[in-house]
Design an enzyme around this catalytic site. Structure first.
Site, PDB file in Angstrom:
ATOM      1  N   ASP A  27       0.874  -1.054   0.082  1.00 28.69           N
ATOM      2  CA  ASP A  27       0.030   0.032  -0.079  1.00 28.69           C
ATOM      3  C   ASP A  27       0.908   1.012   0.140  1.00 28.69           C
ATOM      4  O   ASP A  27       2.138   1.017   0.163  1.00 28.69           O
ATOM      5  CB  ASP A  27      -1.043  -0.265   1.368  1.00 28.69           C
ATOM      6  CG  ASP A  27      -1.817   1.373   1.409  1.00 28.69           C
ATOM      7  OD1 ASP A  27      -2.252   1.611   0.190  1.00 28.69           O
ATOM      8  OD2 ASP A  27      -1.907   1.800   2.500  1.00 28.69           O
ATOM      9  N   ASP A  29      -0.059   5.109   0.777  1.00 28.30           N
ATOM     10  CA  ASP A  29      -0.355   6.206   2.018  1.00 28.30           C
ATOM     11  C   ASP A  29      -0.078   5.478   3.200  1.00 28.30           C
ATOM     12  O   ASP A  29      -0.902   4.491   3.673  1.00 28.30           O
ATOM     13  CB  ASP A  29      -1.589   6.809   1.738  1.00 28.30           C
ATOM     14  CG  ASP A  29      -1.853   7.287   0.515  1.00 28.30           C
ATOM     15  OD1 ASP A  29      -0.801   7.967  -0.083  1.00 28.30           O
ATOM     16  OD2 ASP A  29      -2.902   7.528  -0.213  1.00 28.30           O
ATOM     17  N   ARG A  73     -12.046   6.741  -2.943  1.00 24.32           N
ATOM     18  CA  ARG A  73     -12.369   7.975  -2.243  1.00 24.32           C
ATOM     19  C   ARG A  73     -13.942   8.023  -2.144  1.00 24.32           C
ATOM     20  O   ARG A  73     -14.710   8.114  -1.159  1.00 24.32           O
ATOM     21  CB  ARG A  73     -11.850   9.273  -3.161  1.00 24.32           C
ATOM     22  CG  ARG A  73     -12.486  10.495  -2.722  1.00 24.32           C
ATOM     23  CD  ARG A  73     -12.028  11.692  -3.441  1.00 24.32           C
ATOM     24  NE  ARG A  73     -11.054  11.338  -4.535  1.00 24.32           N
ATOM     25  CZ  ARG A  73     -11.315  11.720  -5.637  1.00 24.32           C
ATOM     26  NH1 ARG A  73     -12.349  12.470  -5.989  1.00 24.32           N
ATOM     27  NH2 ARG A  73     -10.438  11.551  -6.649  1.00 24.32           N
TER      28      ARG A  73
END
Length: 289
Positions: A27, A29, A73
């Site tokens: 991943d 972030d 998002r």
């Protein structure tokens, strides 16, 4: 009476034989870069006034980990709104940030993220860079698997773009209609693009949904990086081992590399991982976590 106490973060060398791990799927972030903090601040700037204006329960940092972290998002927007019993029209990815739609709110958050990234930049975690160096020296492959459609920009800003032959980001997942985390599909696709079975790959995650994605697939190892979720929670969700920084695993990677080299010399076989030659997936127009 026997002692039933269990070490919540056992040495991974005792839990798994990692000699078979030939690729590491990261991943982005919160694992490679501290952009999770930028995302957290952007979400707070979005939902703080939004929920207040609607008379809903105030937004807290716990909401980020429970409903948003690691998800695409727009999924994060839906999940947070649902936690407050709020329903909005879906809208479309082309909605302006001022639109009171799921996509409009997501685009509003993304604008705040990009502004912060441009102003402040991003520096990769030193321990993660050291770990990347170690696995590269050991002959392992590496890929990034991120829900964020901003992943290419973040990798470039952090000086990591040339480290990864394969990047499966939110834009790629949307174009390929791959379900996002906590489904394992994006990680499985990364393994496929590297030319390896999932069982030869390790998933490295800091988010609840990401650890769940790793646990849901047939991966050789799921490493949790504790950036705030908590060790017990990451283990409960399916991590095989939890670390504070990835460089904690470097001594083990060295032992694996030595073992593989010895086996190669003994058998005369080439056990080095195949070169992928895969073109890095491109970003798309739709926003990101």
């Amino acid at each position: 009476m026997t002692d039933s106490t269990v070490d919540p973060t056992p040495d991974p060398t005792e839990r798994r034989d990692l000699a078979g791990i030939r690729a590491w799927l990261f991943d982005l972030d919160g694992v490679l870069t501290p952009t999770a903090l930028v995302h957290m601040h952007a979400w707070a700037r979005l939902f703080g006034p939004e929920l207040e204006a609607r008379g809903a329960k105030p937004y807290t940092e716990a909401d980020y980990f429970a409903y948003i972290d690691g998800k695409p998002r727009y999924d994060g927007v839906r999940s947070l709104l649902a936690s407050r019993g709020i329903e909005l029209p879906e809208g479309s990815p082309d909605d302006p940030p001022t639109a009171e739609t799921v996509c409009g709110l997501g685009n509003r958050k993304n604008a705040a993220f990009n502004e912060t990234l441009a102003e402040e930049g991003v520096v990769a975690y030193p321990g993660s860079v050291a770990f990347l160096d170690a696995i590269e020296a050991a002959g392992c492959l590496a890929a990034v698997v991120s829900s964020s459609k901003n992943a290419p920009a973040v990798l470039a800003a952090a000086g990591l773009a040339d480290r990864f032959e394969v990047v499966v980001d939110g834009g790629y997942a949307a174009a390929e209609r791959l379900p996002g985390k906590p489904a394992p599909d994006t990680y499985e696709r990364a393994a496929e693009l590297l030319g390896l079975p999932s069982s030869s790959c390790a998933v490295v995650e800091d988010a609840e949904s990401g650890v769940q994605a790793g646990a849901a697939g047939d991966f050789g190892l799921v490493v949790g990086v504790d950036r705030g979720v908590g060790r017990d929670a990451l283990l409960r969700l399916g991590a095989d081992v939890v670390v504070d920084e990835l460089d904690e695993l470097i001594p083990f990677v060295g032992r694996v590399a030595t073992k593989e080299r010895i086996e190669t010399l003994a058998t005369g076989l080439d056990t080095s991982p195949p070169s992928s030659g895969t073109t890095r997936p491109t970003d798309s127009k739709e926003g990101t976590a």
